[in-house]
Design a protein around this motif. Structure first.
Motif, PDB file in Angstrom:
ATOM      1  N   ASN A 171     -14.021   2.114   0.811  1.00  0.00           N
ATOM      2  CA  ASN A 171     -14.632   1.266   1.833  1.00  0.00           C
ATOM      3  C   ASN A 171     -14.913  -0.130   1.310  1.00  0.00           C
ATOM      4  OD1 ASN A 171     -16.612   3.912   3.428  1.00  0.00           O
ATOM      5  ND2 ASN A 171     -14.473   3.329   3.711  1.00  0.00           N
ATOM      6  N   ALA A 172     -15.394  -0.226   0.085  1.00  0.00           N
ATOM      7  CA  ALA A 172     -15.671  -1.546  -0.483  1.00  0.00           C
ATOM      8  C   ALA A 172     -14.385  -2.329  -0.707  1.00  0.00           C
ATOM      9  CB  ALA A 172     -16.435  -1.397  -1.802  1.00  0.00           C
ATOM     10  N   LEU A 173     -13.369  -1.662  -1.234  1.00  0.00           N
ATOM     11  CA  LEU A 173     -12.107  -2.336  -1.532  1.00  0.00           C
ATOM     12  C   LEU A 173     -11.426  -2.827  -0.259  1.00  0.00           C
ATOM     13  CD1 LEU A 173     -10.336  -3.137  -3.883  1.00  0.00           C
ATOM     14  CD2 LEU A 173      -9.211  -0.911  -3.744  1.00  0.00           C
ATOM     15  N   HIS A 174     -11.569  -2.072   0.833  1.00  0.00           N
ATOM     16  CA  HIS A 174     -11.020  -2.491   2.122  1.00  0.00           C
ATOM     17  C   HIS A 174     -11.456  -3.922   2.468  1.00  0.00           C
ATOM     18  CE1 HIS A 174      -9.902  -1.959   6.450  1.00  0.00           C
ATOM     19  NE2 HIS A 174     -10.911  -2.788   6.618  1.00  0.00           N
ATOM     20  N   ASN A 175     -12.687  -4.231   2.123  1.00  0.00           N
ATOM     21  CA  ASN A 175     -13.247  -5.535   2.479  1.00  0.00           C
ATOM     22  C   ASN A 175     -12.904  -6.635   1.481  1.00  0.00           C
ATOM     23  OD1 ASN A 175     -14.965  -5.055   4.991  1.00  0.00           O
ATOM     24  ND2 ASN A 175     -15.632  -3.391   3.654  1.00  0.00           N
ATOM     25  N   GLU A 176     -12.148  -6.294   0.456  1.00  0.00           N
ATOM     26  CA  GLU A 176     -11.664  -7.308  -0.489  1.00  0.00           C
ATOM     27  C   GLU A 176     -10.220  -7.713  -0.198  1.00  0.00           C
ATOM     28  OE1 GLU A 176     -12.226  -6.712  -4.648  1.00  0.00           O
ATOM     29  OE2 GLU A 176     -14.160  -5.696  -4.402  1.00  0.00           O
ATOM     30  N   LEU A 177      -9.554  -7.033   0.728  1.00  0.00           N
ATOM     31  CA  LEU A 177      -8.146  -7.300   0.985  1.00  0.00           C
ATOM     32  C   LEU A 177      -7.939  -8.693   1.567  1.00  0.00           C
ATOM     33  CD1 LEU A 177      -7.076  -3.858   2.527  1.00  0.00           C
ATOM     34  CD2 LEU A 177      -6.914  -4.615   0.132  1.00  0.00           C
ATOM     35  N   THR A 178      -6.845  -9.309   1.167  1.00  0.00           N
ATOM     36  CA  THR A 178      -6.515 -10.645   1.677  1.00  0.00           C
ATOM     37  C   THR A 178      -5.322 -10.629   2.623  1.00  0.00           C
ATOM     38  OG1 THR A 178      -5.115 -11.083  -0.257  1.00  0.00           O
ATOM     39  CG2 THR A 178      -7.435 -11.733  -0.406  1.00  0.00           C
ATOM     40  N   ASN A 179      -4.531  -9.555   2.593  1.00  0.00           N
ATOM     41  CA  ASN A 179      -3.348  -9.445   3.439  1.00  0.00           C
ATOM     42  C   ASN A 179      -3.715  -8.754   4.757  1.00  0.00           C
ATOM     43  OD1 ASN A 179      -0.871  -8.979   4.647  1.00  0.00           O
ATOM     44  ND2 ASN A 179      -0.142  -7.546   3.101  1.00  0.00           N
ATOM     45  N   PRO A 180      -3.654  -9.446   5.891  1.00  0.00           N
ATOM     46  CA  PRO A 180      -4.044  -8.852   7.168  1.00  0.00           C
ATOM     47  C   PRO A 180      -3.107  -7.748   7.653  1.00  0.00           C
ATOM     48  CG  PRO A 180      -3.054 -11.002   7.528  1.00  0.00           C
ATOM     49  CD  PRO A 180      -3.232 -10.859   6.054  1.00  0.00           C
ATOM     50  N   ASP A 181      -1.951  -7.591   7.021  1.00  0.00           N
ATOM     51  CA  ASP A 181      -0.991  -6.553   7.413  1.00  0.00           C
ATOM     52  C   ASP A 181      -1.088  -5.300   6.539  1.00  0.00           C
ATOM     53  OD1 ASP A 181       0.211  -8.079   9.498  1.00  0.00           O
ATOM     54  OD2 ASP A 181       1.279  -9.233   7.976  1.00  0.00           O
ATOM     55  N   PHE A 182      -2.096  -5.268   5.686  1.00  0.00           N
ATOM     56  CA  PHE A 182      -2.307  -4.109   4.802  1.00  0.00           C
ATOM     57  C   PHE A 182      -3.709  -3.564   5.012  1.00  0.00           C
ATOM     58  CE2 PHE A 182      -3.762  -2.700   0.467  1.00  0.00           C
ATOM     59  CZ  PHE A 182      -3.126  -1.467   0.504  1.00  0.00           C
ATOM     60  N   SER A 183      -3.830  -2.235   5.050  1.00  0.00           N
ATOM     61  CA  SER A 183      -5.128  -1.615   5.314  1.00  0.00           C
ATOM     62  C   SER A 183      -5.394  -0.477   4.339  1.00  0.00           C
ATOM     63  CB  SER A 183      -5.161  -1.069   6.743  1.00  0.00           C
ATOM     64  OG  SER A 183      -4.082  -0.174   6.969  1.00  0.00           O
ATOM     65  N   ILE A 184      -6.678  -0.203   4.122  1.00  0.00           N
ATOM     66  CA  ILE A 184      -7.105   0.961   3.350  1.00  0.00           C
ATOM     67  C   ILE A 184      -7.963   1.837   4.253  1.00  0.00           C
ATOM     68  CG2 ILE A 184      -8.474   1.818   1.414  1.00  0.00           C
ATOM     69  CD1 ILE A 184      -7.762  -0.689  -0.116  1.00  0.00           C
ATOM     70  N   THR A 185      -7.588   3.103   4.363  1.00  0.00           N
ATOM     71  CA  THR A 185      -8.323   4.082   5.156  1.00  0.00           C
ATOM     72  C   THR A 185      -8.920   5.137   4.237  1.00  0.00           C
ATOM     73  OG1 THR A 185      -6.929   3.810   7.118  1.00  0.00           O
ATOM     74  CG2 THR A 185      -8.091   5.912   6.904  1.00  0.00           C
ATOM     75  N   VAL A 186     -10.165   5.504   4.478  1.00  0.00           N
ATOM     76  CA  VAL A 186     -10.772   6.645   3.791  1.00  0.00           C
ATOM     77  C   VAL A 186     -10.853   7.786   4.801  1.00  0.00           C
ATOM     78  CG1 VAL A 186     -12.837   7.570   2.688  1.00  0.00           C
ATOM     79  CG2 VAL A 186     -12.089   5.235   2.161  1.00  0.00           C
ATOM     80  N   PHE A 187     -10.185   8.888   4.477  1.00  0.00           N
ATOM     81  CA  PHE A 187     -10.173  10.075   5.325  1.00  0.00           C
ATOM     82  C   PHE A 187     -11.094  11.103   4.691  1.00  0.00           C
ATOM     83  CE2 PHE A 187      -8.152  14.206   6.510  1.00  0.00           C
ATOM     84  CZ  PHE A 187      -8.374  14.132   7.876  1.00  0.00           C
TER      85      PHE A 187
END
Length: 268
Positions: A171-187
């Motif tokens: 969840n924290a790393l998701h908010n560090e992303l700079t590329n708007p076409d890449f996502s991190i999901t925690v399931f």
């Protein structure tokens, strides 16, 4: 942000030799027509799955035999997955648990849990971030965690702690992303009926376990729709919200009684 489009794209799935990973691989191939890189320790299981999916779905399958508690294996898996630049998504699902009294968990086994559930996941995530988080690179990463990471689970103490790390890390790393076409999901599922929960110690808890087919379906939907944090199962989601209003000590006490009862029965 657009949904992920998996048709004819390469997706990495770890822990694919059994359980949730195997079922996700089946659905990714048969329903979404994705090409797969499947990884786990058991070569025979992976080869069986490769043959099955290539024949049934007509997709391309690459097998990588790797023990993801070993950094060299984790590095090799990612290097092979991104070598041609075609990797579109990754689902880091491999994990191990221990159900029993924490004082009886040997240090070697604890280190194995930590290396598989945390160290290997972070190592692979770091490499995947470098690959995906750049302009024009579309894709997604999903970390398979657990509801046990939201509310500490007695008698799965070490497992629960490792999943708490993954929840916070993803969840924290998701908010560090700079590329708007890449996502991190925690399931973060609750219990799932798989090989991991097949032991006698889980007998009294089996009524709580979600069918693996349903869990896999919801996991892939969370992945493709780029959910930030997703708990499968309506009752699990309701329970997850409700438990936020209860004292954590009370929750831990209630869960301790339920899990200990099941554990004691398995020991008789």
């Amino acid at each position: 942000m657009n949904n992920l489009r998996l048709n004819d794209k390469w997706i990495l799935v770890t822990g694919a030799s059994s359980g949730l990973g195997q079922e996700m691989a089946r659905q990714l191939a048969n329903i979404h027509n994705a090409n797969l890189i499947i990884a786990a320790r058991r070569a025979d299981k992976l080869q069986q799955l490769k043959t099955e999916l290539e024949q049934q779905a007509g997709v391309k399958i690459k097998v990588v035999v790797a023990d993801l508690s070993i950094l060299e294996d984790a590095d090799r898996l990612i290097a092979e997955s991104i070598a041609d630049g075609n990797l579109y998504g990754a689902i880091l699902n491999a994990g191990v648990t221990y159900f029993g009294r924490h004082k009886q968990l040997s240090w070697d086994k604890f280190e194995g849990i930590l290396k598989t559930n945390v160290t290997g996941v972070v190592r692979m995530t770091n490499a995947l971030i470098n690959y995906f988080d750049q302009p024009g690179k579309e894709g997604g990463l999903m970390l398979v965690s657990s509801m046990a990471g939201f509310f500490p689970v007695p008698y799965q103490t070490a497992y629960s702690a490792t999943k708490a790390f993954i929840n916070a890390f993803g969840n924290a790393l998701h908010n560090e992303l700079t590329n708007p076409d890449f996502s991190i999901t925690v399931f973060a599922p609750g219990g799932i009926a798989t090989e991991m929960t097949h032991g006698a110690e889980f007998n009294d808890l089996k009524g709580w376990l979600m069918p693996v087919q349903q869990a896999a379906k919801e996991a892939i939907n969370a992945f493709t729709t780029r959910k930030y944090n997703y708990v499968p199962g309506l009752m699990n989601r309701i329970g997850n919200v409700f438990m936020n209003f209860l004292p954590k000590k009370f929750i831990g006490s209630r869960m301790s009684k339920v899990y200990l009862k099941s554990l004691i029965k398995s020991e008789k």
